[in-house]
Design a protein around this motif. Structure first.
Motif, PDB file in Angstrom:
ATOM      1  N   CYS A 111      38.911  32.741  43.987  1.00  0.00           N
ATOM      2  CA  CYS A 111      39.829  32.126  43.037  1.00  0.00           C
ATOM      3  C   CYS A 111      40.287  30.801  43.647  1.00  0.00           C
ATOM      4  O   CYS A 111      40.137  30.565  44.858  1.00  0.00           O
ATOM      5  CB  CYS A 111      40.997  33.060  42.725  1.00  0.00           C
ATOM      6  SG  CYS A 111      42.145  33.357  44.092  1.00  0.00           S
ATOM      7  N   HIS A 125      34.911  40.140  41.632  1.00  0.00           N
ATOM      8  CA  HIS A 125      36.276  39.649  41.867  1.00  0.00           C
ATOM      9  C   HIS A 125      36.253  38.682  43.044  1.00  0.00           C
ATOM     10  O   HIS A 125      35.278  38.611  43.800  1.00  0.00           O
ATOM     11  CB  HIS A 125      37.256  40.803  42.121  1.00  0.00           C
ATOM     12  CG  HIS A 125      36.915  41.622  43.328  1.00  0.00           C
ATOM     13  ND1 HIS A 125      37.274  41.271  44.602  1.00  0.00           N
ATOM     14  CD2 HIS A 125      36.222  42.773  43.443  1.00  0.00           C
ATOM     15  CE1 HIS A 125      36.826  42.172  45.448  1.00  0.00           C
ATOM     16  NE2 HIS A 125      36.177  43.097  44.774  1.00  0.00           N
ATOM     17  N   CYS A 126      37.330  37.930  43.184  1.00  0.00           N
ATOM     18  CA  CYS A 126      37.488  37.046  44.340  1.00  0.00           C
ATOM     19  C   CYS A 126      37.316  37.900  45.598  1.00  0.00           C
ATOM     20  O   CYS A 126      37.856  38.999  45.690  1.00  0.00           O
ATOM     21  CB  CYS A 126      38.886  36.422  44.297  1.00  0.00           C
ATOM     22  SG  CYS A 126      39.363  35.493  45.772  1.00  0.00           S
ATOM     23  N   HIS A 177      42.386  41.492  49.669  1.00  0.00           N
ATOM     24  CA  HIS A 177      43.374  42.023  48.732  1.00  0.00           C
ATOM     25  C   HIS A 177      43.413  41.322  47.377  1.00  0.00           C
ATOM     26  O   HIS A 177      44.243  41.678  46.545  1.00  0.00           O
ATOM     27  CB  HIS A 177      44.783  42.035  49.347  1.00  0.00           C
ATOM     28  CG  HIS A 177      44.892  42.861  50.575  1.00  0.00           C
ATOM     29  ND1 HIS A 177      44.811  44.233  50.567  1.00  0.00           N
ATOM     30  CD2 HIS A 177      45.044  42.502  51.884  1.00  0.00           C
ATOM     31  CE1 HIS A 177      44.937  44.690  51.809  1.00  0.00           C
ATOM     32  NE2 HIS A 177      45.064  43.658  52.620  1.00  0.00           N
ATOM     33  N   CYS A 178      42.560  40.364  47.106  1.00  0.00           N
ATOM     34  CA  CYS A 178      42.578  39.677  45.813  1.00  0.00           C
ATOM     35  C   CYS A 178      41.735  40.457  44.808  1.00  0.00           C
ATOM     36  O   CYS A 178      40.655  40.937  45.131  1.00  0.00           O
ATOM     37  CB  CYS A 178      42.062  38.246  45.930  1.00  0.00           C
ATOM     38  SG  CYS A 178      42.309  37.291  44.410  1.00  0.00           S
ATOM     39  N   THR A 179      42.246  40.559  43.601  1.00  0.00           N
ATOM     40  CA  THR A 179      41.531  41.274  42.542  1.00  0.00           C
ATOM     41  C   THR A 179      41.254  40.380  41.335  1.00  0.00           C
ATOM     42  O   THR A 179      40.844  40.877  40.286  1.00  0.00           O
ATOM     43  CB  THR A 179      42.336  42.510  42.087  1.00  0.00           C
ATOM     44  OG1 THR A 179      43.623  42.077  41.627  1.00  0.00           O
ATOM     45  CG2 THR A 179      42.479  43.509  43.225  1.00  0.00           C
ATOM     46  N   ARG A 180      41.443  39.077  41.477  1.00  0.00           N
ATOM     47  CA  ARG A 180      41.181  38.175  40.346  1.00  0.00           C
ATOM     48  C   ARG A 180      39.695  38.193  40.010  1.00  0.00           C
ATOM     49  O   ARG A 180      38.845  38.216  40.901  1.00  0.00           O
ATOM     50  CB  ARG A 180      41.620  36.763  40.679  1.00  0.00           C
ATOM     51  CG  ARG A 180      43.152  36.667  40.763  1.00  0.00           C
ATOM     52  CD  ARG A 180      43.617  35.276  40.750  1.00  0.00           C
ATOM     53  NE  ARG A 180      43.180  34.640  39.511  1.00  0.00           N
ATOM     54  CZ  ARG A 180      43.863  33.701  38.899  1.00  0.00           C
ATOM     55  NH1 ARG A 180      45.002  33.302  39.395  1.00  0.00           N
ATOM     56  NH2 ARG A 180      43.408  33.143  37.807  1.00  0.00           N
ATOM     57  N   HIS A 226      42.567  30.929  46.797  1.00  0.00           N
ATOM     58  CA  HIS A 226      41.938  31.381  48.037  1.00  0.00           C
ATOM     59  C   HIS A 226      40.821  30.445  48.484  1.00  0.00           C
ATOM     60  O   HIS A 226      40.542  30.343  49.676  1.00  0.00           O
ATOM     61  CB  HIS A 226      41.476  32.832  47.890  1.00  0.00           C
ATOM     62  CG  HIS A 226      42.648  33.757  47.775  1.00  0.00           C
ATOM     63  ND1 HIS A 226      42.744  34.717  46.806  1.00  0.00           N
ATOM     64  CD2 HIS A 226      43.792  33.821  48.510  1.00  0.00           C
ATOM     65  CE1 HIS A 226      43.908  35.362  46.958  1.00  0.00           C
ATOM     66  NE2 HIS A 226      44.554  34.823  47.975  1.00  0.00           N
TER      67      HIS A 226
END
Length: 107
Positions: free
Chosen positions: A64, A25-26, A30-33, A67
Motif C-alpha cells: 500500500c 494484500h499489502c 500486519h497490513c491487510t489492505r 508502506h
C-alpha cells in the motif's frame, strides 16, 4: 504462473495482475489492505542503468502507498522467500515473517 521479465521500471499489465493475484494484500507486516490498488514495489531496488530483467514477478510485491513510502524512506528492507512468504527487517534489528495467513514476529 507466467514467467518473464521486462527491461523497464513499470511492469506490463499481465505482470501487475499476476503479482496482485499471487499476493492479495499489502505484504508489509500486519497490513491487510487489498493489493488491488497497491503500488508494485521492486524488492531489490530498480536501477535505471542496472542489469536487464529487473522487473519480473519474483522481484515485485504489492505494498500500500503508506508502506511503500516506509520501505523507501524509513529503513525497512525485505526479501521474498522461496515459499512465497516475506521476511522483513527494520533499522532497529527487528524481523517479521509475513505469510498469506498473517504476520509472525521473529526478533
Amino acid at each position: 504462473n507466467r514467467t518473464g521479465s521486462v527491461d523497464r521500471h513499470d511492469p506490463p499489465t499481465w505482470m501487475a495482475e499476476q503479482v496482485k493475484l499471487r499476493d492479495q494484500h499489502c505484504v508489509f507486516p500486519h497490513c491487510t489492505r487489498s493489493s488491488a490498488d497497491a503500488d508494485l514495489d521492486h524488492i531489490n531496488p530498480y536501477e535505471e542503468t542496472g542489469p536487464p530483467g529487473q522487473t519480473n514477478p519474483e522481484n515485485l510485491a504489492p505494498l500500500c502507498r503508506r508502506h511503500h513510502l516506509a520501505k523507501t524512506f524509513a529503513g525497512w528492507r525485505y526479501v521474498r522467500n522461496k515459499d512465497g512468504t516475506y521476511t522483513w527487517h527494520n533499522k532497529h534489528g527487528h524481523a517479521w515473517l509475513v505469510t498469506a495467513l498473517g504476520t509472525i514476529q521473529l526478533e
